[in-house]
Design a protein around this motif. Structure first.
Motif, mmCIF file in Angstrom:
data_model
loop_
_atom_site.group_PDB
_atom_site.id
_atom_site.type_symbol
_atom_site.label_atom_id
_atom_site.label_comp_id
_atom_site.label_asym_id
_atom_site.label_seq_id
_atom_site.Cartn_x
_atom_site.Cartn_y
_atom_site.Cartn_z
ATOM 1 N N TYR A 164 60.494 39.579 11.987
ATOM 2 C CA TYR A 164 60.897 40.338 11.010
ATOM 3 C C TYR A 164 59.866 40.991 9.901
ATOM 4 O O TYR A 164 60.000 41.471 9.003
ATOM 5 C CB TYR A 164 62.001 39.688 9.952
ATOM 6 C CG TYR A 164 63.427 39.454 10.757
ATOM 7 C CD1 TYR A 164 64.464 40.394 10.405
ATOM 8 C CD2 TYR A 164 63.554 38.340 11.588
ATOM 9 C CE1 TYR A 164 65.543 40.529 10.872
ATOM 10 C CE2 TYR A 164 65.053 38.428 12.129
ATOM 11 C CZ TYR A 164 65.739 39.508 11.710
ATOM 12 O OH TYR A 164 67.113 39.337 12.614
ATOM 13 N N ARG A 165 58.559 40.584 10.442
ATOM 14 C CA ARG A 165 57.550 40.844 9.626
ATOM 15 C C ARG A 165 56.236 41.078 10.930
ATOM 16 O O ARG A 165 56.031 40.226 11.264
ATOM 17 C CB ARG A 165 56.993 40.071 8.656
ATOM 18 C CG ARG A 165 56.125 40.614 7.593
ATOM 19 C CD ARG A 165 56.971 41.481 6.719
ATOM 20 N NE ARG A 165 56.544 41.725 5.246
ATOM 21 C CZ ARG A 165 57.022 42.482 4.548
ATOM 22 N NH1 ARG A 165 58.065 43.107 4.762
ATOM 23 N NH2 ARG A 165 56.425 42.462 3.210
ATOM 24 N N PHE A 166 55.711 42.395 10.556
ATOM 25 C CA PHE A 166 54.327 42.343 11.430
ATOM 26 C C PHE A 166 53.375 41.625 10.628
ATOM 27 O O PHE A 166 53.188 41.921 9.588
ATOM 28 C CB PHE A 166 54.068 43.705 11.686
ATOM 29 C CG PHE A 166 54.887 44.493 12.879
ATOM 30 C CD1 PHE A 166 54.744 44.256 14.108
ATOM 31 C CD2 PHE A 166 55.680 45.547 12.199
ATOM 32 C CE1 PHE A 166 55.508 44.897 15.021
ATOM 33 C CE2 PHE A 166 56.615 46.435 13.230
ATOM 34 C CZ PHE A 166 56.557 45.888 14.552
ATOM 35 N N VAL A 167 52.651 40.839 11.473
ATOM 36 C CA VAL A 167 51.349 40.307 10.957
ATOM 37 C C VAL A 167 49.996 40.780 11.696
ATOM 38 O O VAL A 167 50.162 40.560 12.981
ATOM 39 C CB VAL A 167 51.477 38.715 10.914
ATOM 40 C CG1 VAL A 167 50.152 38.171 10.310
ATOM 41 C CG2 VAL A 167 52.524 38.283 9.817
ATOM 42 N N ILE A 168 48.969 41.034 11.135
ATOM 43 C CA ILE A 168 47.812 41.512 11.904
ATOM 44 C C ILE A 168 46.951 40.550 12.138
ATOM 45 O O ILE A 168 46.617 39.644 11.007
ATOM 46 C CB ILE A 168 47.125 42.658 11.229
ATOM 47 C CG1 ILE A 168 47.946 43.935 10.959
ATOM 48 C CG2 ILE A 168 45.749 43.216 12.099
ATOM 49 C CD1 ILE A 168 47.379 44.572 9.777
ATOM 50 N N ASP A 169 46.628 40.046 13.406
ATOM 51 C CA ASP A 169 45.571 39.051 13.738
ATOM 52 C C ASP A 169 44.333 39.804 13.225
ATOM 53 O O ASP A 169 43.761 40.518 14.177
ATOM 54 C CB ASP A 169 45.778 38.622 15.113
ATOM 55 C CG ASP A 169 44.833 37.496 15.791
ATOM 56 O OD1 ASP A 169 43.732 37.246 14.692
ATOM 57 O OD2 ASP A 169 45.041 36.966 16.591
ATOM 58 N N ILE A 170 43.570 39.152 12.190
ATOM 59 C CA ILE A 170 42.402 40.089 11.893
ATOM 60 C C ILE A 170 41.132 39.830 12.820
ATOM 61 O O ILE A 170 40.408 40.226 12.922
ATOM 62 C CB ILE A 170 41.963 39.570 10.339
ATOM 63 C CG1 ILE A 170 43.155 39.723 9.676
ATOM 64 C CG2 ILE A 170 40.687 40.332 10.010
ATOM 65 C CD1 ILE A 170 43.486 41.456 9.686
ATOM 66 N N ALA A 171 41.230 38.680 13.585
ATOM 67 C CA ALA A 171 40.313 38.340 14.917
ATOM 68 C C ALA A 171 40.374 39.767 15.520
ATOM 69 O O ALA A 171 39.178 40.131 16.285
ATOM 70 C CB ALA A 171 40.898 37.279 15.496
ATOM 71 N N SER A 172 41.344 40.547 15.769
ATOM 72 C CA SER A 172 41.160 41.814 16.420
ATOM 73 C C SER A 172 40.127 42.961 15.983
ATOM 74 O O SER A 172 39.693 43.773 16.415
ATOM 75 C CB SER A 172 42.492 42.483 16.817
ATOM 76 O OG SER A 172 43.177 42.821 15.366
ATOM 77 N N LEU A 173 39.995 42.603 14.499
ATOM 78 C CA LEU A 173 38.962 43.392 13.970
ATOM 79 C C LEU A 173 37.545 43.019 14.046
ATOM 80 O O LEU A 173 36.828 43.749 13.728
ATOM 81 C CB LEU A 173 39.365 43.650 12.168
ATOM 82 C CG LEU A 173 40.266 44.648 11.839
ATOM 83 C CD1 LEU A 173 40.545 44.451 10.350
ATOM 84 C CD2 LEU A 173 39.621 45.859 12.158
ATOM 85 N N ARG A 174 37.258 41.784 14.574
ATOM 86 C CA ARG A 174 36.148 41.322 14.907
ATOM 87 C C ARG A 174 35.580 41.477 16.173
ATOM 88 O O ARG A 174 34.339 41.240 16.523
ATOM 89 C CB ARG A 174 36.049 39.849 14.465
ATOM 90 C CG ARG A 174 36.372 39.573 12.969
ATOM 91 C CD ARG A 174 36.348 38.065 12.783
ATOM 92 N NE ARG A 174 36.488 37.824 11.235
ATOM 93 C CZ ARG A 174 37.504 37.663 10.834
ATOM 94 N NH1 ARG A 174 38.671 37.399 11.572
ATOM 95 N NH2 ARG A 174 38.090 37.465 9.446
ATOM 96 N N ASP A 175 36.498 42.041 16.943
ATOM 97 C CA ASP A 175 36.141 42.382 18.524
ATOM 98 C C ASP A 175 35.110 43.259 18.678
ATOM 99 O O ASP A 175 34.955 44.211 17.943
ATOM 100 C CB ASP A 175 37.244 42.425 19.181
ATOM 101 C CG ASP A 175 38.189 41.292 19.290
ATOM 102 O OD1 ASP A 175 37.951 40.266 19.114
ATOM 103 O OD2 ASP A 175 39.486 41.654 19.624
#
Length: 350
Positions: free
Chosen positions: A339-350
């Motif tokens: 019911y809520r999208f959550v961004i895995d911020i590890a994907s910004l560090r790739d």
């Protein structure tokens, strides 16, 4: 000295969000540097990134449902230490001196208004950037502690969605013996169902269709009705002590007010793009109240986090990478998320 960090930003109104870098201020005496682990996507992120409420500043880094780990603290910080699990919600500062701030109601600051986590101007005159980024620096007074009883990814949406519904449920005394209706079962609504149930209220979901009925009952609702069926409004007339309206669309306000008991209240926490109207007789005939509520103050937000940990409550989430943000926005608008999208911020560090 400022530090540049990776982020996802909207370069202009209605433009797709894109990877970029933004400045973060040096850690001051009372500041906490947070390594962001997860950031929820709130419908208000979409409204603001598309300048649907007006007054937007670009480039804009949305995100006010932030969960992470303390990476550094200023010399005067007393509440947090490196390694602590923390969160940041919709505000990062306020005047701290007005009656509301002193009462722990910083969200209703009258000394210039609360300073939003993004799309605002900080006390230093610089724009604030939100949680779609790897790090954020926030004064310790506006940082929340995330208890061990809630996973960080499921905790992120509590910093906006959770407190947005917890605050009116507490203020209007949802609990045993009270009948509470939740209008809409999206990011806000599903948390309203969980929290109202945990508070001991009898919970009814009012949704456009019965498509999410099984989910609603599983999350704690006692009843589930489709608002697309006119019989619903006849069957439930005068039934509820409290209605929490979580949808961001315009409703037939009079029809919903008719569902309230004597002295019942309908509280709006969703914010439609267009104005709403109603007939005042819908209020007069049963001493009803039509109200609005924002988030809670820092103290109440911490209370909410502790309550959720105590009751094992977290958001129902779909974890995504940063490169899926634009797709997620479209899916939110199509009500295609449970019911809520959550961004895995590890994907910004790739």
């Amino acid at each position: 000295m400022t530090t540049n960090v990776t982020a996802y930003a909207a370069p202009a109104a209605k433009a797709p969000l894109e990877r970029t870098t933004i400045p973060r201020r040096a850690v001051g005496e009372h500041d906490v540097l947070i390594e962001i682990k997860y950031a929820g996507i709130c419908h208000s992120d979409i409204h603001q990134a598309r300048d649907e409420w007006g007054g937007a500043t670009f480039p804009m880094v949305p995100g006010h449902e932030i969960a992470g780990i303390v990476a550094e603290v200023g010399s005067g910080v007393t509440k947090y230490a490196v390694g602590d699990r923390v969160g940041v919600g919709c505000m990062v500062d306020s005047c701290r001196e007005c009656d509301n701030c002193r009462a722990g109601q910083e969200q209703y600051c009258t000394g210039g208004g609360m300073i939003g986590t993004y799309n605002a101007t900080g006390r230093d005159g610089e724009p604030t950037y939100g949680g779609y980024s790897t790090h954020i620096v926030v004064d310790e007074a506006y940082v929340l502690r995330i208890p061990e009883g809630v996973a960080l990814d499921a905790a992120a949406p509590l910093l906006c969605a959770g407190i947005t519904v917890y605050s009116p449920l507490r203020h209007w005394n949802a609990g045993p013996g009270k009948k509470v209706a939740v209008v809409g079962m999206g990011g806000l609504g599903h948390m309203a169902v969980k929290i109202a149930h945990a508070l001991g209220a009898e919970v009814t979901v009012l949704s456009q269709s019965l498509r999410k009925k099984d989910d609603g009952l599983k999350l704690g609702a006692d009843h589930f009705h489709a608002t697309s069926d006119p019989a619903t409004f006849q069957e439930l007339a005068g039934s509820f002590d409290l209605i929490v309206n979580t949808v961001s669309a315009n409703l037939d306000v009079d029809a919903f007010l008719g569902l309230l008991k004597l002295d019942g209240a309908m509280v709006n926490v969703g914010a439609p793009e267009n104005p709403s109207s109603f007939n005042v007789f819908s209020l007069l005939t049963a001493r009803r109240t039509l109200a609005g509520s924002m988030i809670g103050g820092i103290r109440e937000t911490q209370e909410m986090l502790d309550f959720c940990a105590e009751h094992g409550l977290g958001a129902e989430i779909e974890l995504i990478g940063a490169d899926q943000i634009n797709e997620a926005y479209e899916r939110v608008l199509a009500s295609d998320v449970r019911y809520r999208f959550v961004i895995d911020i590890a994907s910004l560090r790739d």
